[in-house]
Design a protein around this motif. Structure first.
Motif, mmCIF file in Angstrom:
data_model
loop_
_atom_site.group_PDB
_atom_site.id
_atom_site.type_symbol
_atom_site.label_atom_id
_atom_site.label_comp_id
_atom_site.label_asym_id
_atom_site.label_seq_id
_atom_site.Cartn_x
_atom_site.Cartn_y
_atom_site.Cartn_z
ATOM 1 N N PHE A 73 3.153 -10.501 8.315
ATOM 2 C CA PHE A 73 4.206 -11.398 7.858
ATOM 3 C C PHE A 73 4.025 -11.874 6.419
ATOM 4 C CE2 PHE A 73 4.384 -12.332 12.524
ATOM 5 C CZ PHE A 73 5.647 -11.808 12.733
ATOM 6 N N TYR A 74 2.812 -11.780 5.897
ATOM 7 C CA TYR A 74 2.531 -12.447 4.633
ATOM 8 C C TYR A 74 2.109 -11.548 3.465
ATOM 9 C CZ TYR A 74 2.781 -16.510 7.623
ATOM 10 O OH TYR A 74 3.210 -17.448 8.507
ATOM 11 N N THR A 75 1.785 -10.303 3.724
ATOM 12 C CA THR A 75 1.370 -9.453 2.613
ATOM 13 C C THR A 75 2.566 -9.143 1.717
ATOM 14 O OG1 THR A 75 0.213 -7.436 1.978
ATOM 15 C CG2 THR A 75 1.661 -7.280 3.878
ATOM 16 N N GLU A 76 2.333 -9.167 0.417
ATOM 17 C CA GLU A 76 3.420 -8.966 -0.545
ATOM 18 C C GLU A 76 3.778 -7.503 -0.747
ATOM 19 O OE1 GLU A 76 2.200 -11.026 -4.065
ATOM 20 O OE2 GLU A 76 2.458 -12.986 -3.138
ATOM 21 N N ASP A 77 2.853 -6.613 -0.480
ATOM 22 C CA ASP A 77 3.047 -5.188 -0.699
ATOM 23 C C ASP A 77 3.686 -4.555 0.541
ATOM 24 O OD1 ASP A 77 2.139 -2.283 -0.431
ATOM 25 O OD2 ASP A 77 1.509 -2.735 -2.484
ATOM 26 N N ASN A 78 4.845 -3.934 0.375
ATOM 27 C CA ASN A 78 5.550 -3.346 1.513
ATOM 28 C C ASN A 78 4.796 -2.190 2.156
ATOM 29 O OD1 ASN A 78 7.733 -5.132 1.473
ATOM 30 N ND2 ASN A 78 8.796 -3.917 -0.066
ATOM 31 N N GLU A 79 4.125 -1.387 1.352
ATOM 32 C CA GLU A 79 3.354 -0.284 1.913
ATOM 33 C C GLU A 79 2.170 -0.809 2.731
ATOM 34 O OE1 GLU A 79 2.591 1.838 -1.720
ATOM 35 O OE2 GLU A 79 4.165 3.297 -1.264
ATOM 36 N N LEU A 80 1.522 -1.833 2.220
ATOM 37 C CA LEU A 80 0.425 -2.449 2.956
ATOM 38 C C LEU A 80 0.949 -3.084 4.244
ATOM 39 C CD1 LEU A 80 -2.529 -3.203 3.245
ATOM 40 C CD2 LEU A 80 -2.094 -5.184 1.754
ATOM 41 N N ALA A 81 2.106 -3.704 4.187
ATOM 42 C CA ALA A 81 2.703 -4.286 5.387
ATOM 43 C C ALA A 81 2.938 -3.215 6.449
ATOM 44 C CB ALA A 81 4.005 -4.993 5.051
ATOM 45 N N SER A 82 3.406 -2.055 6.009
ATOM 46 C CA SER A 82 3.623 -0.948 6.932
ATOM 47 C C SER A 82 2.309 -0.497 7.569
ATOM 48 C CB SER A 82 4.290 0.209 6.195
ATOM 49 O OG SER A 82 4.484 1.295 7.049
ATOM 50 N N LEU A 83 1.277 -0.402 6.761
ATOM 51 C CA LEU A 83 -0.041 -0.018 7.284
ATOM 52 C C LEU A 83 -0.566 -1.069 8.258
ATOM 53 C CD1 LEU A 83 -2.504 1.852 7.337
ATOM 54 C CD2 LEU A 83 -3.363 0.626 5.334
ATOM 55 N N ILE A 84 -0.449 -2.335 7.891
ATOM 56 C CA ILE A 84 -0.914 -3.420 8.756
ATOM 57 C C ILE A 84 -0.187 -3.383 10.091
ATOM 58 C CG2 ILE A 84 -0.869 -5.934 9.065
ATOM 59 C CD1 ILE A 84 -1.432 -6.150 6.026
ATOM 60 N N ARG A 85 1.100 -3.122 10.030
ATOM 61 C CA ARG A 85 1.909 -3.104 11.255
ATOM 62 C C ARG A 85 1.507 -1.965 12.183
ATOM 63 N NH1 ARG A 85 8.459 -3.107 11.636
ATOM 64 N NH2 ARG A 85 8.550 -3.322 13.876
ATOM 65 N N THR A 86 1.162 -0.813 11.630
ATOM 66 C CA THR A 86 0.840 0.345 12.461
ATOM 67 C C THR A 86 -0.648 0.460 12.790
ATOM 68 O OG1 THR A 86 0.668 1.763 10.508
ATOM 69 C CG2 THR A 86 2.797 1.686 11.633
ATOM 70 N N TRP A 87 -1.489 -0.249 12.056
ATOM 71 C CA TRP A 87 -2.941 -0.138 12.216
ATOM 72 C C TRP A 87 -3.421 -0.282 13.662
ATOM 73 C CZ3 TRP A 87 -6.542 1.711 9.060
ATOM 74 C CH2 TRP A 87 -7.880 1.464 9.358
ATOM 75 N N PRO A 88 -2.980 -1.291 14.416
ATOM 76 C CA PRO A 88 -3.501 -1.446 15.780
ATOM 77 C C PRO A 88 -3.211 -0.260 16.698
ATOM 78 C CG PRO A 88 -2.387 -3.440 15.095
ATOM 79 C CD PRO A 88 -2.090 -2.390 14.059
ATOM 80 N N ASP A 89 -2.175 0.503 16.407
ATOM 81 C CA ASP A 89 -1.797 1.629 17.252
ATOM 82 C C ASP A 89 -2.452 2.945 16.847
ATOM 83 O OD1 ASP A 89 -0.113 -0.049 18.721
ATOM 84 O OD2 ASP A 89 1.544 0.288 17.336
ATOM 85 N N LEU A 90 -3.136 2.960 15.706
ATOM 86 C CA LEU A 90 -3.781 4.198 15.252
ATOM 87 C C LEU A 90 -5.031 4.499 16.065
ATOM 88 C CD1 LEU A 90 -3.606 3.791 11.364
ATOM 89 C CD2 LEU A 90 -2.184 5.262 12.799
ATOM 90 N N GLU A 91 -5.263 5.788 16.261
ATOM 91 C CA GLU A 91 -6.502 6.217 16.923
ATOM 92 C C GLU A 91 -7.670 5.971 15.981
ATOM 93 O OE1 GLU A 91 -5.762 10.311 17.662
ATOM 94 O OE2 GLU A 91 -4.219 9.902 19.163
#
Length: 102
Positions: A73-91
């Motif tokens: 919710f708080y990271t300013e970088d959109n690409e980082l936000a995308s990574l943060i959002r998907t990180w828990p689901d990555l193998e």
């Protein structure tokens, strides 16, 4: 635009994006996050419009319901936000590869 306004807009935008991607209405999201059902829709609407800022306890509950890390919710970088959002689901192997690249 000051930093507070920018962070509020980021939060509002990301909250709405995460809610829509889960297929939840504002009311359903609010109820699942423990907000009284009679005000759930209007509270989430105000968060998404940036009229009100949710306190950290509410944001933690929203993140849990939406299955996103709080940092999303708080990271300013959109690409980082995308990574943060998907990180828990990555193998684990994919996480290790990403970290090795860094």
């Amino acid at each position: 635009m000051n930093d507070t306004t920018n962070h509020n807009q980021l939060f509002s935008q990301r909250l709405k994006e995460a809610r829509l991607s889960m297929g939840l209405s504002q009311k359903n999201l609010g109820i699942l996050a423990g907000i009284d059902e009679f005000v759930a829709s209007s509270r989430i609407n105000r968060y998404e419009k940036g009229v009100h800022q949710a306190n950290i306890e509410i944001v933690q509950k929203l993140a849990k319901v939406l299955k996103v890390p709080l940092a999303y919710f708080y990271t300013e970088d959109n690409e980082l936000a995308s990574l943060i959002r998907t990180w828990p689901d990555l193998e684990k192997e994919k996480k290790d590869k990403i970290l090795a690249l860094l």
